[in-house]
Design a protein around this motif. Sequence first.
Motif, PDB file in Angstrom:
ATOM      1  N   UNK A 162      45.008  36.454  49.394  1.00  0.00           N
ATOM      2  CA  UNK A 162      46.052  37.116  48.615  1.00  0.00           C
ATOM      3  C   UNK A 162      46.453  36.307  47.385  1.00  0.00           C
ATOM      4  N   UNK A 163      46.199  35.012  47.371  1.00  0.00           N
ATOM      5  CA  UNK A 163      46.503  34.169  46.211  1.00  0.00           C
ATOM      6  C   UNK A 163      45.282  33.947  45.327  1.00  0.00           C
ATOM      7  N   UNK A 164      44.127  33.852  45.952  1.00  0.00           N
ATOM      8  CA  UNK A 164      42.907  33.531  45.204  1.00  0.00           C
ATOM      9  C   UNK A 164      42.492  34.683  44.302  1.00  0.00           C
ATOM     10  N   UNK A 165      42.599  35.889  44.814  1.00  0.00           N
ATOM     11  CA  UNK A 165      42.128  37.025  44.016  1.00  0.00           C
ATOM     12  C   UNK A 165      42.906  37.196  42.710  1.00  0.00           C
ATOM     13  N   UNK A 166      44.248  37.100  42.710  1.00  0.00           N
ATOM     14  CA  UNK A 166      44.957  37.156  41.418  1.00  0.00           C
ATOM     15  C   UNK A 166      44.572  36.024  40.471  1.00  0.00           C
ATOM     16  N   UNK A 167      44.368  34.810  41.020  1.00  0.00           N
ATOM     17  CA  UNK A 167      43.941  33.702  40.157  1.00  0.00           C
ATOM     18  C   UNK A 167      42.570  33.976  39.549  1.00  0.00           C
ATOM     19  N   UNK A 168      41.691  34.529  40.341  1.00  0.00           N
ATOM     20  CA  UNK A 168      40.361  34.868  39.832  1.00  0.00           C
ATOM     21  C   UNK A 168      40.456  35.910  38.713  1.00  0.00           C
ATOM     22  N   UNK A 169      41.299  36.909  38.906  1.00  0.00           N
ATOM     23  CA  UNK A 169      41.466  37.938  37.866  1.00  0.00           C
ATOM     24  C   UNK A 169      42.081  37.352  36.595  1.00  0.00           C
ATOM     25  N   UNK A 170      43.008  36.412  36.756  1.00  0.00           N
ATOM     26  CA  UNK A 170      43.618  35.777  35.579  1.00  0.00           C
ATOM     27  C   UNK A 170      42.576  34.993  34.790  1.00  0.00           C
ATOM     28  N   UNK A 171      41.727  34.254  35.490  1.00  0.00           N
ATOM     29  CA  UNK A 171      40.681  33.488  34.803  1.00  0.00           C
ATOM     30  C   UNK A 171      39.709  34.420  34.091  1.00  0.00           C
ATOM     31  N   UNK A 172      39.356  35.514  34.749  1.00  0.00           N
ATOM     32  CA  UNK A 172      38.463  36.489  34.118  1.00  0.00           C
ATOM     33  C   UNK A 172      39.090  37.076  32.854  1.00  0.00           C
ATOM     34  N   UNK A 173      40.359  37.408  32.939  1.00  0.00           N
ATOM     35  CA  UNK A 173      41.035  37.981  31.767  1.00  0.00           C
ATOM     36  C   UNK A 173      41.133  36.963  30.640  1.00  0.00           C
ATOM     37  N   UNK A 174      41.407  35.713  30.969  1.00  0.00           N
ATOM     38  CA  UNK A 174      41.480  34.676  29.938  1.00  0.00           C
ATOM     39  C   UNK A 174      40.140  34.517  29.227  1.00  0.00           C
TER      40      UNK A 174
END
Length: 256
Positions: A162-174
């Motif tokens: 639940x924490x890793x997936x949002x971080x992964x999406x943030x890195x992808x968006x960056x």
Amino acid sequence: MWIRSHRAPVKAAKMGCTREICTAEKIFIFINIAFAMYAGALLATAARLAWDPSTYTWFRFLCAAQYRVSAAYVLAAGLWLAALVYLAAAAAHRSASHSHCLHLYAAGVACLGVSEVGYGAWMGVSLAAWWRSAPQAELARRGMDLMHDIKPALLAFTRYKDLVRPLYDIIEEMEREAPNNAFVIIVFGVVGAALQVAAFVMARILARRAGEAARAPRPPAAPDAADDSDAADEPPPPHWRKDANLRMYTILDKIF
């Protein structure tokens, strides 16, 4: 026929309104409104470079010299633009020194343009040298490679899904949106350069008009009807009282 004759005044009114809007004075005002917006943006950026850790920490760590120069220059450019806007307002409200203020304004715009060229050239040369030989540049390259390795590693932490997936999406968006910063900077710079050229041209045009108006001969002032001091000093014409009495008696004779 009536419709055509009715549309003609409307078209003429629109053309007149367009001519009034597209005058040099109105364009000059619009340019300085844009300058005020640019000054606010530059001052906000200078504040972020000085006090926002998310902006200055990585920049200062990787490019210390470029960071210091950029922070100082952005602040100075914002203050300089604000001073130009003030000078434009002073030129609009002081008719006596209108031409001098506009000449000073044009010189200020030219100095700003020269400083921007110098700053851009120095930044380009220094960053190219930094990328080739600076140890921090090697760290930046390794950091970009590390980002590609971190993303698969994040997905391996199933316990923190639940924490890793949002971080992964943030890195992808960056990574996806990062090039937009360069695009915004380029557009910002091109529009700013065009505004500076237009401001210089309009200031010179208005200064020339003000100079021509100041050198133009002024028509003699019309005598004041209320000021009859000269007329009171002139002697009355001869026999004026006799003629006046004769005219008065003639008028009374016609009435009665």
